[in-house]
Scaffold this motif. Structure first.
Motif: not given
Length: 206
Positions: A9-10, A13-17, A44-45, A49-50
């Protein structure tokens, strides 16, 4: 919600569905277009949320003979169409206690190029040099991209699946020149098929 579901889910949310994300054996693999490689890895780093602070490993992959001779059809039928080479990294978030596999594929099979992740995770320095040495993948932006495992006079990239097992050259000591020299390999190319020969009583106590 499980930790894996939270991570998925995170990521969305960060990179797109519509990200290319697959789950198998309790692990997630994220496929990233090569032109977005560095941008996505930085997210990612740094994203809260990641928070993948550590790149555990980076390696090259050669898909040249992927699925050849398989008794069952590949689970990824479009694998060959995606390109021959790939770069794969394994990430760890200490803060969130989760892991992620990330893969990208350079487009040019003759001269595969991927952006270096040195600015993102400096620890990939030697990993990228190893992938360059063994697979011939060029990491653009790497400050010192040179061979790390093979000799300076080595020809080719030995982990490519079309690289001959005997190599291209061999070295020996020349008593006349009093030094080590390179010469074309003298081993006749041949295919070795292993055989298993066992007695009827193999494995039984005597």
């Amino acid at each position: 919600m499980t930790r894996l579901e939270t991570l998925k889910s995170n990521l969305q949310a960060t990179l797109g569905q519509d990200i290319d994300l697959t789950e198998a054996f309790g692990e997630l693999t994220l496929e990233v277009p090569v032109e977005q490689w560095l941008t996505v890895c930085n997210k990612l780093r740094t994203d809260a949320g990641l928070r993948f602070e550590i790149c555990i490993d980076l390696c090259g992959v050669d898909y040249l003979t992927w699925g050849a001779g398989a008794e069952e059809p590949s689970q990824e039928p479009n694998e060959a169409a995606r390109g021959r080479f790939a770069v794969v990294i394994h990430l760890l978030s200490v803060e969130h206690n989760w892991r992620l596999r990330v893969r990208t594929r350079p487009q040019d099979e003759e001269f595969p190029i991927v952006a270096s992740l040195m600015d993102c995770w400096p620890a990939v320095n030697w990993f990228e040099r190893e992938a360059f040495d063994l697979f011939g993948i060029v990491f653009e932006g790497h400050p010192d991209l040179r061979r790390i495992l093979t000799d300076y006079g080595f020809i080719g990239h030995p982990f490519r699946k079309d690289f001959p097992i005997s190599g291209h050259v061999e070295m020996r000591y020349d008593p006349e020149q009093k030094r080590v020299i390179y010469q074309p390999v003298t081993i006749d190319p041949r295919e070795i098929t292993p055989r298993i020969v066992r007695e009827d009583s193999y494995g039984m106590g005597r």
